[in-house]
Design a protein around this motif. Structure first.
Motif, PDB file in Angstrom:
ATOM      1  N   ARG A   1       0.841  -1.196   0.000  1.00  0.00           N
ATOM      2  CA  ARG A   1       0.000   0.000   0.000  1.00  0.00           C
ATOM      3  C   ARG A   1       0.878   1.248   0.000  1.00  0.00           C
ATOM      4  O   ARG A   1       1.970   1.259   0.585  1.00  0.00           O
ATOM      5  CB  ARG A   1      -0.909  -0.003   1.235  1.00  0.00           C
ATOM      6  CG  ARG A   1      -2.079   0.965   1.137  1.00  0.00           C
ATOM      7  CD  ARG A   1      -3.046   0.814   2.290  1.00  0.00           C
ATOM      8  NE  ARG A   1      -4.326   1.473   2.001  1.00  0.00           N
ATOM      9  CZ  ARG A   1      -5.353   1.489   2.838  1.00  0.00           C
ATOM     10  NH1 ARG A   1      -5.278   0.888   4.028  1.00  0.00           N
ATOM     11  NH2 ARG A   1      -6.481   2.098   2.498  1.00  0.00           N
TER      12      ARG A   1
ATOM     13  N   ASP B   1      -4.283   6.200  -1.126  1.00  0.00           N
ATOM     14  CA  ASP B   1      -4.899   5.343  -2.144  1.00  0.00           C
ATOM     15  C   ASP B   1      -5.311   6.101  -3.387  1.00  0.00           C
ATOM     16  O   ASP B   1      -5.433   5.500  -4.469  1.00  0.00           O
ATOM     17  CB  ASP B   1      -6.123   4.632  -1.552  1.00  0.00           C
ATOM     18  CG  ASP B   1      -5.751   3.647  -0.462  1.00  0.00           C
ATOM     19  OD1 ASP B   1      -4.578   3.210  -0.430  1.00  0.00           O
ATOM     20  OD2 ASP B   1      -6.616   3.325   0.379  1.00  0.00           O
TER      21      ASP B   1
ATOM     22  N   ASP C   1      -3.914   3.432  -5.887  1.00  0.00           N
ATOM     23  CA  ASP C   1      -4.829   2.491  -6.527  1.00  0.00           C
ATOM     24  C   ASP C   1      -4.730   2.504  -8.051  1.00  0.00           C
ATOM     25  O   ASP C   1      -5.220   1.586  -8.713  1.00  0.00           O
ATOM     26  CB  ASP C   1      -6.276   2.778  -6.102  1.00  0.00           C
ATOM     27  CG  ASP C   1      -6.560   2.315  -4.685  1.00  0.00           C
ATOM     28  OD1 ASP C   1      -5.666   1.682  -4.084  1.00  0.00           O
ATOM     29  OD2 ASP C   1      -7.658   2.600  -4.168  1.00  0.00           O
TER      30      ASP C   1
END
Length: 418
Positions: A246, A266, A270
């Protein structure tokens, strides 16, 4: 199946004091324990033998997933080294000369104006007095920039066009290249150094010259020969998303104060969960430590790998020497803004920063050591004098958050005792 990392030599056999080498992991683990770094992985190899693999912390803090040797990392600008190698492979085949104007293949750059004065809304420009040449792309002396710099009116123009940390929705590499060509250059090509989208344009040049999309060229000409089975533009359809670490950003109580923790990022991270439409030769790859070690060891061996050769040794030598005029460093020839390396004592070649003055650099190192890093704090360096490679992985953005790269060098070199 992701490859493992296996230490294959006693550190003492290749000149390291093992107890001193442990200091590296202790310093990195302290960042993890203090909540400033999610996790890390570091490799140290000498004479082609892997002497140390250190890892700690978590690849996903919230799900308590540990860092593993098979963890995938967004390597961001460490992609640039791959793109530069790809371009120079074509150079060795006679596809271009380094002094060739890129407009020969990318005609949209034939009349790109050059900023002189004014605001982003009303810039004053002049024509190019020197065309952008291939070596300008490789050395970041093209006049192209990055929107995230926030240092120049042209940076603002990039952001307004949708170019800050990614591409405008739906745009591919060809479209992005055309959009950059329509915006002014920050300076006349060859007159200064400025970190920017030069390597992305170089990736587009690779596509045009080879007749292949950049991902296909990488896979067939670079990754497959090197045995890099886990490197790609974003995750592939059959990749396990949980293997991708992450992405995190620092938490600060004061915007100008030191970091006090980390938080997920994110909104940027992502974008790497699947293959993007925009194939960024400047920052789009996901890789693993075993894979990228194969690439870096190929560089250390001056273009050779176990199955053959990607580049001639003299080509690698040419890429890793300083190409800035008068052997200048980036602090002298560049602009005082962000780069993935200190500016003092460091020159720039064709795809790599290179140490030209160790004292001015301010870190224990060797003359001619070459390196680069990525926005999420990843980094690598190759020391031809000590026959050494070091690679570091984490996912903390921006890379200027912590002085990890400085510690990386000082703690590796202090462990060398032969």
């Amino acid at each position: 199946m992701a490859q493992e990392l296996t230490v294959d030599v006693d550190p003492a056999e290749v000149g390291f004091d093992p107890a001193r080498l442990d200091r590296l992991d202790r310093r990195l683990q302290r960042y993890v324990d203090d909540g400033l770094l999610p996790g890390y992985l570091v490799t140290v190899a000498r004479h082609g033998r892997l002497a140390h693999v250190g890892l700690g912390g978590l690849r996903h803090v919230e799900d308590a997933l540990p860092v593993e040797t098979t963890t995938r990392w967004r390597i961001y600008s460490m992609t640039k080294a791959v793109t530069s190698v790809a371009a120079m492979m074509l150079h060795e085949e006679g596809a271009f000369q380094l002094n060739d104007p890129i407009a020969e293949w990318l005609p949209e750059f034939a009349h790109t104006p050059v900023y002189v004065a004014g605001s982003a809304q009303r810039p004053v420009t002049e024509p190019q007095t020197e065309p952008i040449r291939v070596w300008h792309l490789l050395s970041h002396t093209s006049g192209l920039t990055y929107g995230f710099h926030h240092a120049h009116p042209v940076d603002e123009m990039y952001r307004a066009a949708g170019h800050e940390w990614g591409a405008p929705p739906g745009a591919d590499l060809a479209e992005c290249t055309a959009q950059w060509a329509a915006l002014p250059l920050v300076f006349q090509p060859g007159s200064e150094w400025n970190y920017g989208v030069s390597t992305d344009v170089l990736g587009r040049l690779v596509e045009v010259l080879s007749g292949q999309p950049l991902d296909e060229f990488f896979e067939q000409r670079v990754f497959a020969p090197l045995g890099m089975t886990d490197t790609s533009f974003g995750l592939r359809e059959d990749d396990d998303p949980s293997t991708l670490a992450r992405l995190y950003a620092p938490v600060r109580r004061d915007p100008l104060g030191p970091p006090v923790g980390i938080q997920p990022l994110d909104v940027l991270g992502d974008g790497f969960l699947s293959k993007p439409k925009y194939l960024s030769g400047g920052g789009g790859l996901v890789s693993t430590a075993p894979d990228y070690l194969r690439f870096v060891e190929m560089l250390r061996r001056r273009g050779e790998h176990d199955g053959g050769r990607l580049l001639g040794p003299r080509t690698v030598d040419h890429m890793t020497r300083n190409h800035l005029p008068g052997n200048a460093d980036l602090a002298t020839f560049g602009r005082p803004l962000f780069a993935e390396t200190p500016l003092r004592g460091v020159g720039f070649g064709l795809g790599f920063a290179t140490v030209v003055d160790q004292a001015r650099y301010g870190v224990v190192s060797s003359l001619g050591e070459y390196n680069w890093g990525g926005a999420a704090s990843t980094a690598f360096f190759v020391d031809p004098v000590e026959d050494l490679t070091v690679c570091f992985y984490t996912q903390l953005m921006p890379s200027s958050t912590l002085p990890v790269r400085t510690y990386l060098r000082s703690l590796v070199y202090q462990a060398l005792v032969d």
